[in-house]
Design a protein around this motif. Structure first.
Motif, PDB file in Angstrom:
ATOM      1  N   UNK A 164      22.910  44.238  35.412  1.00 22.96           N
ATOM      2  CA  UNK A 164      22.435  43.337  35.123  1.00 22.96           C
ATOM      3  C   UNK A 164      22.456  41.618  35.816  1.00 22.96           C
ATOM      4  N   UNK A 165      23.311  42.049  36.971  1.00 26.52           N
ATOM      5  CA  UNK A 165      23.730  40.906  37.879  1.00 26.52           C
ATOM      6  C   UNK A 165      22.916  40.933  39.209  1.00 26.52           C
ATOM      7  N   UNK A 166      22.388  39.664  39.461  1.00 26.19           N
ATOM      8  CA  UNK A 166      21.337  39.504  40.692  1.00 26.19           C
ATOM      9  C   UNK A 166      22.283  38.584  41.681  1.00 26.19           C
ATOM     10  N   UNK A 167      22.267  39.041  42.946  1.00 25.47           N
ATOM     11  CA  UNK A 167      23.112  37.857  43.655  1.00 25.47           C
ATOM     12  C   UNK A 167      24.087  38.749  44.930  1.00 25.47           C
ATOM     13  N   UNK A 168      24.715  38.051  45.615  1.00 26.25           N
ATOM     14  CA  UNK A 168      25.862  38.782  46.449  1.00 26.25           C
ATOM     15  C   UNK A 168      27.320  38.649  45.845  1.00 26.25           C
ATOM     16  N   UNK A 169      27.904  39.611  46.383  1.00 26.13           N
ATOM     17  CA  UNK A 169      29.296  39.658  45.527  1.00 26.13           C
ATOM     18  C   UNK A 169      29.936  40.710  46.279  1.00 26.13           C
ATOM     19  N   UNK A 170      31.456  40.251  46.221  1.00 27.34           N
ATOM     20  CA  UNK A 170      32.142  41.278  46.512  1.00 27.34           C
ATOM     21  C   UNK A 170      33.480  40.987  45.433  1.00 27.34           C
ATOM     22  N   UNK A 171      33.839  41.851  44.631  1.00 33.34           N
ATOM     23  CA  UNK A 171      34.476  41.532  43.474  1.00 33.34           C
ATOM     24  C   UNK A 171      35.481  42.605  43.112  1.00 33.34           C
ATOM     25  N   UNK A 172      36.809  41.833  42.351  1.00 34.65           N
ATOM     26  CA  UNK A 172      37.756  43.092  41.958  1.00 34.65           C
ATOM     27  C   UNK A 172      38.117  42.532  40.716  1.00 34.65           C
ATOM     28  N   UNK A 173      38.329  43.710  39.943  1.00 34.25           N
ATOM     29  CA  UNK A 173      38.852  43.324  38.415  1.00 34.25           C
ATOM     30  C   UNK A 173      39.970  43.900  38.121  1.00 34.25           C
ATOM     31  N   UNK A 174      40.808  43.189  37.364  1.00 38.68           N
ATOM     32  CA  UNK A 174      42.126  43.543  36.957  1.00 38.68           C
ATOM     33  C   UNK A 174      42.279  43.782  35.516  1.00 38.68           C
ATOM     34  N   UNK A 175      42.531  44.905  34.886  1.00 40.21           N
ATOM     35  CA  UNK A 175      42.590  44.572  33.410  1.00 40.21           C
ATOM     36  C   UNK A 175      44.157  45.198  32.966  1.00 40.21           C
ATOM     37  N   UNK A 176      44.415  44.504  31.741  1.00 40.68           N
ATOM     38  CA  UNK A 176      45.895  44.605  31.336  1.00 40.68           C
ATOM     39  C   UNK A 176      46.001  45.999  30.551  1.00 40.68           C
ATOM     40  N   UNK A 177      44.762  46.547  30.268  1.00 37.85           N
ATOM     41  CA  UNK A 177      44.829  47.842  29.611  1.00 37.85           C
ATOM     42  C   UNK A 177      44.840  49.081  30.600  1.00 37.85           C
ATOM     43  N   UNK A 178      44.291  48.720  31.809  1.00 30.95           N
ATOM     44  CA  UNK A 178      44.434  49.870  32.937  1.00 30.95           C
ATOM     45  C   UNK A 178      45.357  49.424  34.056  1.00 30.95           C
ATOM     46  N   UNK A 179      46.636  49.357  33.749  1.00 32.01           N
ATOM     47  CA  UNK A 179      47.344  48.638  34.736  1.00 32.01           C
ATOM     48  C   UNK A 179      47.646  49.400  36.135  1.00 32.01           C
ATOM     49  N   UNK A 180      47.072  50.637  36.179  1.00 33.82           N
ATOM     50  CA  UNK A 180      47.328  51.591  37.561  1.00 33.82           C
ATOM     51  C   UNK A 180      46.218  51.621  38.060  1.00 33.82           C
TER      52      UNK A 180
END
Ligand code: F6R
Length: 625
Positions: A164-180
């Motif tokens: 649902x996202x429109x635009x330009x991106x480079x992104x990185x997500x870090x989650x506490x519940x998936x620490x590896x």
């Protein structure tokens, strides 16, 4: 525009690597910086600070993470949405403090997304477009099946969110519940992975991890990477798996260090004799008086004969190189050429011409306007060639044919050595086109190749000689001038533009570059003692005309600094100050004459106490329109 960096290691603490990676990416933006890690205790901790990376490092010393962390992400910001203050610094959090996101680019529909998310109860802590990403992933992570044991859950949540996202991106997500795991995604903004034995990195640009690995995977648009210490899995947004062999980068890791120079810019100015050699010498074919490129697109004589026009398109310094290139193609290959701002060309709907060749020029290969213009040209059916420094960048991959400039990484925000390398690439292409089209004979080709080989020693002599002392003297005297005017004719006019741009961007003094003959139609009104005028007056058939224009400045009380070929006596009679440069054939003079102008800008900026490598409001790679 913004640098992002992430690391997942098998063991040990990554916070030092994160800070070091950000330091190497700081040229991409320096309004604020931030880090987030998941510690071995399972806490997701975030530290952010307004201003330079040094402020973040100080914050970390005051308040270190509560334990070691083998996974983390970092960001250095060039502000677009929201003031450059701490609450807008990345990483951005979701409501529950479960996950964080770093992002480079622009989410175009963020206002709609934000309104919908707020209506569903999400609370926002910043004015950024980025924050919607954290809340979207939060929702989709909750909605999706699987808990911490489900290793793929985070990547699936990112996939669903990005739909649902429109635009330009480079992104990185870090989650506490998936620490590896880190999950990274890209659309129109650069992102690459570095594969080391005991860790995997992701970054906006290769230099961030060049000291740790040279094995690089460049993400393509619409790809999502699930990154672990042992490697990565790549999928398209639509879900299908992608396999790609790593590219080995042979840049020297020391190239991204200052190597004893006080600033990267000065180091990069001094690298120019070697950059000339790296960009040209292996391509020169003395026997045939010709040039050989790695890319077959440029070796096809028949193809060159059919080219009817060259559209050179770029931004900033790269466009100034393009203005010089226009002369080269016209003179050496008798090929009509035009040069245009990428931001104008892409919306101008240029008239298609049968046989036109589009030639983009870009250091980073990621400049949004240059990419947009190249895509527009491809859409109109033009073959797209490119001169690019950054190996594996978007332009490098999307162009039908590429000439790499081999200048190595350029860290100083102001382009110097890559500008010279672009001039070299254009000169080589024009020789190739000239030979293929019969506009240059073998002998003429050989003579030009010979001149180019000889140029290395001239550049070396210029950098080691007396010029630096004379420039320091002028800089001391003129550092508080109300502005500068740079004048040149023909091939020297683009160098006047480049001299003015260098001065503006690093010293914040107003400067204008103007065709010397055009000055009397307006800018001559500016001439007075407080406005130094730099005239590019090296040997050329137009020199007498340039002298006349210099006399016009002098007659009105203007202060003249002339760049002259060694032994050119007449200049000293007209100018208040003469900067001598080695005498070289006229077509190569732009490569010589730009060097004193780079040094002049450098010295003035230094004396004015400006931040030379990271000038205010700028960023190295302009990935937004
Ligand atoms: C000026 C400068 C900029 C760039 C321009 C294009 O010193 O560096 O004007 O030349 O932003 O960047 P690239 O070459 O990466 O497309």
């Amino acid at each position: 525009m913004c640098g992002i960096f992430g690391a997942v290691a098998r063991e040990g603490d990554v916070s030092g690597a994160l800070l070091e990676g950000l330091r190497r990416l700081e040229y991409r933006g320096y309004d604020s910086a931030g880090l987030a890690v998941v510690t071995t205790r399972g806490d997701l901790e975030v530290r952010r600070a307004e201003g330079r990376l040094a402020a973040l490092a100080a914050r970390l010393r005051e308040s270190s993470f509560g334990g070691s962390a083998s996974v983390g992400i970092g960001h250095t910001r060039w502000a677009t949405h929201g003031a450059p203050v701490e609450r807008n610094a990345h990483p951005h959090r979701d409501c529950g403090g479960e996950l964080v996101v770093v992002h480079n680019g622009i989410i175009e529909n963020y206002l709609d997304l934000r309104r919908d998310l707020a209506a569903r109860g999400h609370r926002f802590a910043s004015e950024t477009d980025t924050e919607v990403l954290a809340h979207l992933v939060e929702e989709n992570l909750k909605a999706g099946a699987g808990g911490p044991a489900d290793a793929g859950a985070l990547a699936r949540a990112v996939h669903v969110s990005l739909a649902g996202v429109r635009g330009a991106y480079a992104l990185v997500v870090l989650s506490r519940s998936h620490p590896h795991t880190l999950v990274a995604a890209r659309a129109d903004v650069p992102l690459c992975l570095g594969l080391a034995r005991d860790a995997t990195y992701c970054a906006s640009d290769v230099p961030a991890f060049l000291d740790r690995t040279r094995e690089v995977i460049f993400l393509h648009n619409g790809e999502v990477a699930e990154i672990t210490a042992g490697g990565y899995a790549l999928r398209r947004l639509e879900g299908e798996r992608v396999e790609r062999a790593p590219t080995r980068i042979d840049w020297d890791a020391a190239a991204v260090e200052r190597g004893g120079y006080p600033h990267f810019m000065l180091k990069e100015i001094h690298e120019q004799p070697d950059v000339l050699a790296a960009a040209a010498f292996d391509r020169l074919d003395e026997a045939r008086g010709d040039v050989r490129f790695e890319d077959p697109l440029f070796d096809d004589d028949e193809r060159w004969r059919k080219v009817s026009r060259i559209d050179l398109v770029a931004c900033g310094s790269a466009l100034h190189a393009g203005f010089v290139g226009r002369f080269y193609f016209e003179r050496l290959a008798r090929l009509p050429a035009q040069a245009d701002f990428a931001s104008e060309y892409r919306y101008r709907a240029p008239l298609p011409a049968d046989g036109a060749l589009f030639l983009a020029i870009s250091q980073s290969g990621e400049t949004a306007d240059t990419l947009g213009a190249a895509r527009e040209a491809a859409r109109r059916g033009l073959p797209v060639a490119a001169i690019v420094n950054a190996v594996g960048s978007t332009l490098w991959r999307e162009a039908h044919g590429v000439v790499g400039t081999h200048a190595g990484p350029e860290v100083g925000v102001a382009a110097t050595k890559t500008f010279l390398a672009q001039l070299v690439a254009l000169y080589l292409l024009a020789i190739r086109a000239g030979r293929a089209r019969g506009a240059l004979t073998v002998e003429q080709g050989r003579s030009r190749i010979h001149d180019l080989r000889a140029l290395r020693a001239h550049l070396g002599a210029l950098l080691e000689g007396q010029t630096r002392a004379a420039i320091a003297r002028i800089a001391e005297r003129e550092k508080d001038a109300k502005g500068f005017l740079f004048l040149g004719r023909g091939l020297q006019y683009p160098i006047a533009l480049e001299g003015a741009l260098k001065l503006k961007e690093i010293s914040y003094l107003h400067a204008e570059g103007y065709p010397a003959g055009e000055m009397k139609h307006g800018p001559i009104a500016l001439v007075e003692k407080a406005l130094p005028v730099v005239a590019l007056a090296t040997s050329s058939p137009l020199l007498e005309k340039t002298f006349t224009n210099m006399q016009e400045v002098r007659a009105r009380g203007g202060k003249l600094i002339a760049i002259c070929s060694r032994g050119e006596a007449a200049a000293s009679e007209v100018a208040d100050e003469v900067l001598e440069v080695p005498a070289v054939p006229e077509d190569l003079a732009p490569l010589v004459n730009v060097i004193p102008l780079q040094l002049l800008a450098y010295e003035i900026a230094r004396l004015r106490g400006c931040d030379i490598d990271m000038p205010r409001n700028l960023a190295k790679s302009v990935t937004v329109e």
